[in-house]
Design a protein around this motif. Structure first.
Motif, mmCIF file in Angstrom:
data_model
loop_
_atom_site.group_PDB
_atom_site.id
_atom_site.type_symbol
_atom_site.label_atom_id
_atom_site.label_comp_id
_atom_site.label_asym_id
_atom_site.label_seq_id
_atom_site.Cartn_x
_atom_site.Cartn_y
_atom_site.Cartn_z
ATOM 1 N N ARG A 34 -1.844 1.072 6.660
ATOM 2 C CA ARG A 34 -0.485 0.523 6.736
ATOM 3 C C ARG A 34 -0.034 0.369 8.182
ATOM 4 N NH1 ARG A 34 0.856 4.064 2.326
ATOM 5 N NH2 ARG A 34 1.650 5.582 3.797
ATOM 6 N N THR A 41 0.312 2.589 -5.893
ATOM 7 C CA THR A 41 -0.977 2.118 -6.413
ATOM 8 C C THR A 41 -0.798 1.606 -7.835
ATOM 9 O OG1 THR A 41 -1.440 4.380 -7.062
ATOM 10 C CG2 THR A 41 -2.443 3.626 -5.016
ATOM 11 N N ILE A 56 -7.219 -2.310 -1.240
ATOM 12 C CA ILE A 56 -6.329 -1.191 -0.897
ATOM 13 C C ILE A 56 -5.982 -0.341 -2.111
ATOM 14 C CG2 ILE A 56 -5.362 -2.409 1.093
ATOM 15 C CD1 ILE A 56 -2.787 -2.749 -0.654
ATOM 16 N N SER A 57 -6.109 -0.899 -3.292
ATOM 17 C CA SER A 57 -5.771 -0.132 -4.504
ATOM 18 C C SER A 57 -6.756 1.014 -4.734
ATOM 19 C CB SER A 57 -5.743 -1.052 -5.721
ATOM 20 O OG SER A 57 -6.929 -1.838 -5.765
ATOM 21 N N LEU A 85 -4.937 4.946 3.382
ATOM 22 C CA LEU A 85 -3.870 3.955 3.203
ATOM 23 C C LEU A 85 -2.819 4.070 4.312
ATOM 24 C CD1 LEU A 85 -2.769 3.602 -0.534
ATOM 25 C CD2 LEU A 85 -3.304 1.774 1.077
ATOM 26 N N GLY A 91 0.796 -1.232 0.000
ATOM 27 C CA GLY A 91 0.000 0.000 0.000
ATOM 28 C C GLY A 91 0.820 1.269 0.000
#
Lengths: 432, 233
Positions: free
Chosen positions: B88, B63, B76-77, B84, B60
């Motif tokens: 993380r 992207t 997460i994309s 993010l 993450g």
């Protein structure tokens, strides 16, 4: 708390650079503090107040002002008429009679020449700017009150400024001792010069003015001055001294508010007693403003060029140093982002470091300036108009901290923005 | 499309390319991958093959240009940068080749750093940091700064920092690349031990075949595509 600790620890990362930043900030804050101290005082004295008005009465058509001494009695009452109960009186008043004399008539120079003020001693404690209760406190106040008490008791007593006392030490005492060690009781003679020629006054030091504004000033009892005037004909074939008839230079009046001031202006202007010569009354702030008119450009330059230039320079110096720091820590900032620090937190971290240094440096600089200039040098020696020295106000601590922190904040905005834009993927890009 | 329930990481048809002037550089091309929960996965391949890029996408910190990355059923994309960052902190632990510890902080403070972002009490932080440092065998070095530690010790601090938030996924980018053989072995032993004891999923990029041999499974990347899968266990 831990975040602040991180900021603090980052400041210590490169001690040499942090130290140089702090020193640069201190120097520039010093200049700004000195400039603003002068300007703040001038602003204060030229600002029209909303209460405790001070007004100056002087001769209308002649400079220097010379009024009959009898005027003092009338003006002290605000020219209030006895049969007019609606007339009002000033809260306080003070007469000023100027005297200029030299220690050595044969070799007269600036060092052995003194400017003196004959006045009612009590008024030194209530009417002199900077010597009032609200402006002079503690040990200095007690010492000055003692000096005034002695002045009342000693007919030819004089309270003397520091610079004059240093000159006395050098000229009469033949010493370079400027510590003013026990000057009380020392006697000296001033021979009148210019329009005061013929008046030879012998003085005994009864006290010293607090260091600063009155370093080149002396004050003595007006009764002694009047007695010298009265004695003059006896020593000069019955002729009066040229100043005898008109030796009142100024009268200061204090009023509670503008309405009182306006009323007293009307009373003085209407007084038939104050006609020959005519007098004028004006606000102290206006009078100071008039005195300062020749220095208008100099003061504007200090206010709008010198001080801002210092602040901009400071911001640029800090911006440069913080930029270098951010560039060096690009990988570290990327790691912090990877760990979850958000851009705003990175911005606050960078700004925090810079502001912390600016704040501390500014505060320390202003504090040291306050102590050294006020206690060590007796104020900023910047003779302008009739002001001699300017004390650093206690507000300087706030200015120093604000200027340091503010310039640091502005200077670190761009580096902080750069720091928060760091992209971990680019920093760690090995494309492996 | 159905997925095994145990897959903690799913990479679906991911493309990643960069622009270099007018030229498009494809780093990853239509890459699909699943990593089961608790697996120690090694990623190998020549320089420029896209190993680190793939690791960054899964962690993450980057992207994809196209395609999706799912971790623990979270896409997460599609997350914003702020979300993010928080994700993380909670879900991914990072181990870097060059440790990247903050030089002004002690070992204890470096490990504590990610916890500052989670709003834990001082007592909770203290307990988690102590546990993490104990797990990596550095309880006696808590007050030392990175400059006072050997490379192997610094990497242990890095590992403690990676596990202190108890993330499900640990990513390691050549964690032994800057270490001598003995220290590298110790670090790999520690990672295997942590995987076993804490049941973490570990993704490790490495050039070192000896390091790769410690993984449960090794994937080879070449020119942005998976070309070979080798089960090591």
């Amino acid at each position: 708390m831990k975040y602040l600790l991180l900021i603090y620890k980052n400041v210590g990362r490169n001690l040499l650079r942090s130290l140089l930043m702090v020193m640069g900030t201190m120097v520039l804050v010093l200049v700004v503090t000195l400039v603003w101290s002068v300007l703040a005082f001038i602003d204060k004295v030229t600002e029209e107040k909303s209460k405790d008005f001070k007004a100056i009465v002087s001769e209308r058509w002649s400079a220097p002002s010379r009024m009959p001494y009898d005027y003092a009695r009338v003006l002290a009452e605000g020219a209030a008429r006895k049969d007019h109960p609606e007339d009002i009186h000033p809260d306080d008043s003070m007469t000023w009679q100027f005297f200029v004399g030299t220690l050595d008539r044969e070799n007269m120079n600036f060092r052995n020449t003194m400017f003196g003020l004959a006045c009612d001693p009590d008024k030194l404690l209530t009417m002199m700017m900077g010597l009032e209760k609200e402006n002079l406190a503690g040990q200095q106040r007690r010492e000055f009150e003692t000096a005034v008490e002695k002045l009342k008791q000693t007919r030819n007593g004089i309270i003397i400024g520091h610079d004059h006392l240093k000159n006395l030490n050098a000229i009469i005492g033949n010493t370079r001792d400027t510590t003013l060690r026990d000057p009380i009781g020392r006697k000296f003679k001033l021979s009148g010069i210019s329009t005061f020629t013929g008046l030879d006054l012998e003085f005994e030091i009864v006290g010293v003015f607090p260091p600063g504004r009155y370093d080149n000033f002396t004050a003595f009892n007006r009764e002694y001055y009047q007695a010298a005037m009265d004695a003059y004909p006896g020593e000069h074939g019955g002729r009066q001294h040229p100043q005898a008839e008109r030796n009142l230079s100024l009268v200061w009046l204090k009023m509670p508010d503008r309405a009182s001031y306006n009323r007293i202006v009307e009373q003085i202007n209407a007084s038939s007693y104050l006609r020959n010569p005519e007098v004028k009354i004006e606000m102290a702030s206006s009078a100071f403003g008039r005195f300062l008119e020749p220095f208008r450009d100099l003061l504007a330059g200090m206010r709008w060029l010198l001080a801002p230039a210092c602040i901009v320079t400071l911001a640029l110096v800090l911006a440069n140093a913080i930029s270098i720091s951010v560039r060096e820590r690009r990988t570290e900032l990327a790691v912090m982002k990877v760990l979850g620090f958000r851009p705003l937190q990175i911005v606050l971290l960078v700004l925090g470091e810079s502001v912390l240094m600016g704040l501390v440096a500014g505060l320390v600089s202003a504090g040291v300036t306050y102590a050294v200039i006020n206690w060590g040098f007796g104020g900023v020696k910047f003779p302008i108009a009739f002001f001699d020295a300017f004390l650093i106000p206690i507000n300087a601590l706030y200015w120093g901290a604000s200027v340091g922190a503010g310039a640091a904040l502005v200077g670190s905005l761009f580096p902080a923005w750069f720091a928060c834009q760091v992209k971990p993927a680019e920093v760690f890009a090995k494309v492996g | 499309m159905s997925h095994p329930a145990s897959a903690i990481v799913r990479v679906e048809h991911v493309h990643k390319y960069f622009r270099r002037g007018n030229e498009r550089v494809d780093v990853l091309q239509d890459l699909t991958l699943e990593v089961p929960d608790g697996q120690f996965l090694g990623l190998m391949g020549p320089s420029g093959s896209g190993k680190t890029t793939l690791l960054n996408l899964i962690a993450g910190i980057d992207t994809p240009s196209e395609g999706d990355v799912w971790v623990q059923e979270e896409r997460i994309s599609a997350m914003s940068e702020g979300r993010l960052a928080h994700w993380r902190t909670k879900h991914v632990g990072f181990i870097f080749q060059f440790y990247h510890l903050l030089p002004v902080l002690s070992a204890y403070e470096n490990v504590e750093l990610p916890l500052l972002l989670l709003g834990l009490s001082a007592a909770q932080r203290r307990q988690q940091v102590s546990t993490a440092l104990e797990l990596v065998g550095l309880s006696d070095r808590v007050r030392h700064r990175p400059g006072q530690l050997s490379g192997g010790q610094q990497q242990r601090v890095g590992i403690a920092r990676a596990i202190v938030t108890d993330p499900a996924l640990i990513v390691a980018d050549e964690p032994t690349g800057d270490l001598d053989a003995k220290s590298a072995e110790e670090i790999l032993d520690l990672m295997v031990e942590l995987r076993g004891a804490l049941k973490k999923t570990i993704l490790m990029v490495t050039h070192d075949p000896r390091a790769a041999r410690r993984a449960d499974r090794v994937l080879h990347l070449e020119k942005g595509q998976l070309v070979e899968q080798a089960a090591m266990v």
